[in-house]
Design an enzyme around this catalytic site. Structure first.
Site, PDB file in Angstrom:
ATOM      1  N   LYS A 163     132.039  22.680  56.703  1.00  0.00           N
ATOM      2  CA  LYS A 163     132.201  22.823  58.154  1.00  0.00           C
ATOM      3  C   LYS A 163     133.354  23.762  58.453  1.00  0.00           C
ATOM      4  O   LYS A 163     134.410  23.689  57.831  1.00  0.00           O
ATOM      5  CB  LYS A 163     132.454  21.456  58.786  1.00  0.00           C
ATOM      6  CG  LYS A 163     132.526  21.482  60.306  1.00  0.00           C
ATOM      7  CD  LYS A 163     132.708  20.088  60.878  1.00  0.00           C
ATOM      8  CE  LYS A 163     132.754  20.106  62.401  1.00  0.00           C
ATOM      9  NZ  LYS A 163     132.886  18.755  62.979  1.00  0.00           N
ATOM     10  N   SER A 190     129.992  17.306  66.407  1.00  0.00           N
ATOM     11  CA  SER A 190     130.283  18.717  66.225  1.00  0.00           C
ATOM     12  C   SER A 190     129.911  19.236  64.827  1.00  0.00           C
ATOM     13  O   SER A 190     130.010  20.437  64.573  1.00  0.00           O
ATOM     14  CB  SER A 190     131.783  18.969  66.461  1.00  0.00           C
ATOM     15  OG  SER A 190     132.569  18.256  65.530  1.00  0.00           O
ATOM     16  N   SER A 198     131.218  12.757  65.391  1.00  0.00           N
ATOM     17  CA  SER A 198     130.719  14.065  64.975  1.00  0.00           C
ATOM     18  C   SER A 198     130.081  14.113  63.599  1.00  0.00           C
ATOM     19  O   SER A 198     129.533  15.145  63.212  1.00  0.00           O
ATOM     20  CB  SER A 198     131.849  15.104  65.042  1.00  0.00           C
ATOM     21  OG  SER A 198     132.177  15.377  66.379  1.00  0.00           O
TER      22      SER A 198
END
Length: 492
Positions: free
Chosen positions: A103, A178, A202
């Site tokens: 990420k 996210s 997330s």
């Protein structure tokens, strides 16, 4: 192997066949554990694994937008190192040859480090996150960075810098956020594992929308060093995978105290992967709630997930008990108050003439930070303390708490986040009402696939007492065994 395939119209009007590599046999090459064992024994070359991952990224990512940076040369060089170790009789580690998505909120030295923001479009990381460094030391091969909304501040994944990330099961829908880029990459079979963060849901929300496993361990379980910026103490690090055992394998490689993270916990006495087999769920007191007492939930989502919860209780010999959980509405305001300084840390050095490049939602965080006072901070911490006390009392009555992992089906990929659920208006925090309380409290929580709703997967959230991470993971294994989520295979 069995095949589960859905056809959906893609944004460009072509047919997109959403098929995910997920072998029924956990020893298969589509899982982290199966792939690593094949590479460790020399039955599969790391270079073959990496080439296959890069080919699938090239094929699918133009449509999905999961990756924002791919390091083909670095991945192939690392694969050659792994293969050379195997040839010399050296064990590369329990993640040997496993392609890893990272990420973009996690730093990798020498890679871009924009965090989804045009403010940092040209920034290059000068260090590597402990999470990534430990995975690499265990044999993993980072292949690239996955997309995040700006600074991770949304439950869908889109940014002015990188565009929109789409759900492999239906590209018109969001993979969540996210950690949406990571979820899309794993669900589409580009990589078998990708890192993520969970500040308000997330990891669990993208796992729910993409049919994956998303585990947020007890606060501090996965170290956040070095140089983690943030004061809220809500952020948890972790990964998205296709199976609980894959998550356990990864945790065993990255958990443990880190001098760069004062909140990090020691590694457990017994590895997660082996401990799972010894957990007896019979007789456990299990509570179900669709709403934590005050959160609206889409009826279709509630029905699908409740059926999964009831099947879990029946299959394991657990005991259903009343939830009697009613979390106070002030938790949302407390979470906002505690979170806004983290965004302020990213914005305060930005030239005023550059702030127009920041998304309006992020700018509002900055405005709220400027207006904070001591009373608001004290009120927020006291609300958190009452939440922790309420959950402590609740876990005297039950051993596991089951809820939906998301309150609504996956919504359009471009956003916005829901403003209404089950006929009730909600704000930003109201759309996260079943996930963010456990970030405030630090309890372990996992999303595991429970079925489909609204044309995409939906997950069951399992929450346990703090430090009882193994029990939560073991319960998720039991849900996997129910066969609620058909294990699809590649067929595109």
């Amino acid at each position: 192997m069995s095949t589960h395939v859905d056809d959906a119209a893609s944004p460009n009007g072509t047919a997109f066949r959403a098929a995910v590599p997920y072998p029924v046999d956990p020893a298969g090459a589509g899982t982290v554990t199966g792939m690593a064992e094949l590479v460790r024994t020399g039955a599969l070359a790391a270079r073959e694994v990496v080439d296959a991952a890069l080919a699938r990224i090239a094929e699918l990512d133009p449509e999905l937008g999961a990756f924002v940076h791919v390091d083909e040369d670095g991945a192939r060089e690392r694969a050659r190192e792994i293969d050379a170790m195997v040839a010399r009789g050296v064990d590369p580690g329990p993640l040997a040859g496993v392609p890893l998505g990272v990420k973009e909120l996690h730093a990798v030295a020498g890679w871009p480090y924009a965090m989804g923001s045009a403010l940092h479009a040209d920034r290059i990381a000068g260090h590597t996150s402990t999470l990534v460094a430990r995975a690499v030391a265990a044999g993993a091969i980072p292949v690239g960075l996955t997309a995040s909304p700006e600074f991770g501040r949304a439950s869908f994944t889109a940014s002015a810098l990188h565009g929109v990330t789409r759900n492999p099961w239906n590209p018109a829908l969001t993979p969540g956020g996210s950690s949406g880029g990571s979820a899309a990459a794993v669900a589409a079979g580009m990589v078998p594992v990708a890192t993520g963060t969970d500040g308000a849901g997330s990891l669990r929300i993208p796992a729910s929308y993409c049919g994956l496993v998303g585990f947020k361990g007890t606060y501090g379980r996965v170290p956040r060093g070095p140089y983690h910026r943030g004061t809220a103490e809500n952020d948890h690090y972790g990964v998205l995978t296709r199976t609980v055992r894959d998550t356990a394998r990864f945790l065993d490689c990255v958990c443990g105290s880190d001098e760069y993270d004062r909140s990090s916990l020691p590694a457990p006495a017994e590895p997660f992967e082996t401990a799972l087999a010894g957990v007896d769920l019979r007789g456990l007191r299990v509570a179900w709630t669709p709403d934590l007492g005050n959160a609206p939930c889409d009826p279709e989502v509630a029905a699908v997930v409740q059926a999964a919860a009831e099947a879990f209780v029946a299959a394991t010999g657990a005991r259903r008990v009343p939830a009697e959980v009613d979390l106070e509405a002030a938790c949302g305001a407390a979470f906002r108050t505690l979170s806004v300084p983290d965004v302020h840390a990213e914005l305060r050095a930005a030239p005023p003439d550059r702030l127009h490049a920041v998304h309006a939602t992020v700018r509002r965080y900055g405005d709220a930070a400027a207006a904070l006072d001591a009373d608001a901070l004290v009120d927020a911490h006291e609300t958190r303390a009452r939440l922790v006390a309420a959950l402590a009392a609740a876990f005297d009555r039950f051993d596991l708490l089951l809820t939906p992992a998301t309150q609504v089906p996956a919504f359009p990929a471009e956003g916005p986040m829901p403003t209404e659920i089950a006929g009730r208006p909600v704000d930003h925090w109201g759309a996260l009402a079943v996930t963010f309380p456990f970030n405030l409290s630090g309890h372990p929580a996992i999303s595991v696939p429970a079925g489909t709703a609204g044309g995409a997967p939906v997950g069951l959230q399992i929450v346990g007492r703090r430090h009882e991470d193994v029990r939560v993971l073991a319960a998720a294994v039991a849900v996997e065994g129910l066969g609620l989520w058909p294990p699809p295979t590649p067929s595109r």
